[in-house]
Motif scaffolding. Structure first.
Motif, PDB file in Angstrom:
ATOM      1  N   ASN A 184       0.906  -1.157   0.074  1.00  0.00           N
ATOM      2  CA  ASN A 184       0.021  -0.047   0.055  1.00  0.00           C
ATOM      3  C   ASN A 184       0.787   1.333   0.092  1.00  0.00           C
ATOM      4  O   ASN A 184       0.678   2.116   0.859  1.00  0.00           O
ATOM      5  N   VAL A 185       1.961   1.236  -0.818  1.00  0.00           N
ATOM      6  CA  VAL A 185       2.754   2.343  -1.113  1.00  0.00           C
ATOM      7  C   VAL A 185       2.810   2.608  -2.423  1.00  0.00           C
ATOM      8  O   VAL A 185       2.522   2.054  -3.508  1.00  0.00           O
ATOM      9  N   SER A 186       3.452   3.763  -2.917  1.00  0.00           N
ATOM     10  CA  SER A 186       3.437   4.190  -4.268  1.00  0.00           C
ATOM     11  C   SER A 186       4.643   3.215  -5.089  1.00  0.00           C
ATOM     12  O   SER A 186       5.717   2.749  -4.308  1.00  0.00           O
ATOM     13  N   ILE A 187       4.585   3.270  -6.324  1.00  0.00           N
ATOM     14  CA  ILE A 187       5.620   2.684  -7.059  1.00  0.00           C
ATOM     15  C   ILE A 187       6.999   3.423  -6.915  1.00  0.00           C
ATOM     16  O   ILE A 187       8.186   2.867  -6.602  1.00  0.00           O
ATOM     17  N   SER A 188       6.942   4.750  -6.702  1.00  0.00           N
ATOM     18  CA  SER A 188       8.075   5.386  -6.901  1.00  0.00           C
ATOM     19  C   SER A 188       8.708   5.450  -5.364  1.00  0.00           C
ATOM     20  O   SER A 188       9.936   5.411  -5.038  1.00  0.00           O
ATOM     21  N   TRP A 189       7.796   5.044  -4.362  1.00  0.00           N
ATOM     22  CA  TRP A 189       8.422   4.686  -3.104  1.00  0.00           C
ATOM     23  C   TRP A 189       9.192   3.547  -2.995  1.00  0.00           C
ATOM     24  O   TRP A 189      10.428   3.400  -2.553  1.00  0.00           O
ATOM     25  N   ILE A 190       8.763   2.683  -3.553  1.00  0.00           N
ATOM     26  CA  ILE A 190       9.471   1.267  -4.036  1.00  0.00           C
ATOM     27  C   ILE A 190      10.918   1.564  -4.484  1.00  0.00           C
ATOM     28  O   ILE A 190      11.984   1.043  -3.781  1.00  0.00           O
ATOM     29  N   TYR A 191      10.959   2.233  -5.421  1.00  0.00           N
ATOM     30  CA  TYR A 191      12.059   2.516  -6.304  1.00  0.00           C
ATOM     31  C   TYR A 191      13.189   3.325  -5.302  1.00  0.00           C
ATOM     32  O   TYR A 191      14.344   3.175  -5.276  1.00  0.00           O
ATOM     33  N   ARG A 192      12.676   4.276  -4.359  1.00  0.00           N
ATOM     34  CA  ARG A 192      13.561   5.174  -3.754  1.00  0.00           C
ATOM     35  C   ARG A 192      13.706   4.633  -2.414  1.00  0.00           C
ATOM     36  O   ARG A 192      15.030   4.863  -2.004  1.00  0.00           O
ATOM     37  N   HIS A 193      12.873   4.047  -1.603  1.00  0.00           N
ATOM     38  CA  HIS A 193      13.064   3.651  -0.369  1.00  0.00           C
ATOM     39  C   HIS A 193      13.327   2.156  -0.039  1.00  0.00           C
ATOM     40  O   HIS A 193      13.603   1.753   1.205  1.00  0.00           O
ATOM     41  N   ALA A 194      12.836   1.280  -0.872  1.00  0.00           N
ATOM     42  CA  ALA A 194      12.552   0.170  -0.501  1.00  0.00           C
ATOM     43  C   ALA A 194      14.109  -0.616  -0.094  1.00  0.00           C
ATOM     44  O   ALA A 194      14.179  -1.230   0.889  1.00  0.00           O
ATOM     45  N   THR A 195      15.212  -0.434  -0.816  1.00  0.00           N
ATOM     46  CA  THR A 195      16.458  -0.934  -0.513  1.00  0.00           C
ATOM     47  C   THR A 195      17.054  -0.408   0.944  1.00  0.00           C
ATOM     48  O   THR A 195      17.304  -1.051   1.652  1.00  0.00           O
ATOM     49  N   ARG A 196      16.753   0.950   1.124  1.00  0.00           N
ATOM     50  CA  ARG A 196      17.052   1.638   2.546  1.00  0.00           C
ATOM     51  C   ARG A 196      16.324   0.939   3.222  1.00  0.00           C
ATOM     52  O   ARG A 196      16.617   1.053   4.678  1.00  0.00           O
ATOM     53  N   SER A 197      15.102   0.582   3.297  1.00  0.00           N
ATOM     54  CA  SER A 197      14.173   0.243   4.339  1.00  0.00           C
ATOM     55  C   SER A 197      14.500  -1.531   4.532  1.00  0.00           C
ATOM     56  O   SER A 197      13.782  -1.864   5.685  1.00  0.00           O
ATOM     57  N   GLY A 198      15.358  -1.780   3.764  1.00  0.00           N
ATOM     58  CA  GLY A 198      15.306  -3.445   4.053  1.00  0.00           C
ATOM     59  C   GLY A 198      14.941  -4.419   3.177  1.00  0.00           C
ATOM     60  O   GLY A 198      15.209  -5.539   3.304  1.00  0.00           O
ATOM     61  N   LEU A 199      14.254  -4.047   2.202  1.00  0.00           N
ATOM     62  CA  LEU A 199      13.614  -5.061   1.134  1.00  0.00           C
ATOM     63  C   LEU A 199      14.901  -5.307   0.113  1.00  0.00           C
ATOM     64  O   LEU A 199      15.587  -4.367  -0.123  1.00  0.00           O
ATOM     65  N   THR A 200      15.040  -6.396  -0.368  1.00  0.00           N
ATOM     66  CA  THR A 200      15.981  -6.860  -1.294  1.00  0.00           C
ATOM     67  C   THR A 200      15.508  -6.985  -2.733  1.00  0.00           C
ATOM     68  O   THR A 200      14.638  -7.803  -2.836  1.00  0.00           O
ATOM     69  N   PRO A 201      16.023  -6.037  -3.572  1.00  0.00           N
ATOM     70  CA  PRO A 201      15.522  -6.213  -4.787  1.00  0.00           C
ATOM     71  C   PRO A 201      16.426  -7.287  -5.818  1.00  0.00           C
ATOM     72  O   PRO A 201      17.462  -7.469  -5.399  1.00  0.00           O
ATOM     73  N   TYR A 202      15.880  -8.068  -6.509  1.00  0.00           N
ATOM     74  CA  TYR A 202      16.350  -8.849  -7.558  1.00  0.00           C
ATOM     75  C   TYR A 202      16.400  -8.420  -8.793  1.00  0.00           C
ATOM     76  O   TYR A 202      15.106  -7.968  -9.223  1.00  0.00           O
ATOM     77  N   ARG A 203      17.547  -8.302  -9.776  1.00  0.00           N
ATOM     78  CA  ARG A 203      17.274  -7.882 -11.112  1.00  0.00           C
ATOM     79  C   ARG A 203      17.420  -8.991 -12.064  1.00  0.00           C
ATOM     80  O   ARG A 203      18.180 -10.020 -11.819  1.00  0.00           O
ATOM     81  N   PHE A 204      16.527  -9.222 -12.905  1.00  0.00           N
ATOM     82  CA  PHE A 204      16.707 -10.011 -13.968  1.00  0.00           C
ATOM     83  C   PHE A 204      16.787  -9.329 -15.394  1.00  0.00           C
ATOM     84  O   PHE A 204      15.868  -8.445 -15.461  1.00  0.00           O
ATOM     85  N   GLY A 205      17.897  -9.619 -15.904  1.00  0.00           N
ATOM     86  CA  GLY A 205      18.258  -9.029 -17.058  1.00  0.00           C
ATOM     87  C   GLY A 205      19.323  -7.710 -16.966  1.00  0.00           C
ATOM     88  O   GLY A 205      19.895  -7.661 -15.813  1.00  0.00           O
ATOM     89  N   ALA A 206      19.713  -7.154 -18.017  1.00  0.00           N
ATOM     90  CA  ALA A 206      20.952  -6.048 -17.781  1.00  0.00           C
ATOM     91  C   ALA A 206      20.385  -4.648 -18.404  1.00  0.00           C
ATOM     92  O   ALA A 206      19.479  -4.783 -19.147  1.00  0.00           O
TER      93      ALA A 206
END
Length: 61
Positions: A16-38
């Motif tokens: 229940n957050v904005s997509i921009s929040w995910i891009y800006r704050h997810a990593t700082r908040s402790g969520l680990t993103p996984y990248r698929f592709g380059a």
């Protein structure tokens, strides 16, 4: 059992957050993103189990 991944949009809806929040704050908040592709076409995903565990850790009593 294979890991289930959520897109940025699905993660934002789940939390229940904005997509921009995910891009800006997810990593700082402790969520680990996984990248698929380059490069700029890389898809960013989050493990459903990690997002659910992170959510439980954010509870305040």
């Amino acid at each position: 059992m294979t890991a289930q991944f959520m897109s940025v949009r699905e993660t934002a809806n789940y939390l229940n957050v904005s997509i921009s929040w995910i891009y800006r704050h997810a990593t700082r908040s402790g969520l680990t993103p996984y990248r698929f592709g380059a490069g700029t076409n890389a898809k960013i995903r989050f493990k459903r189990s990690e997002v659910e565990a992170w959510t439980k850790q954010q509870r305040t009593f």
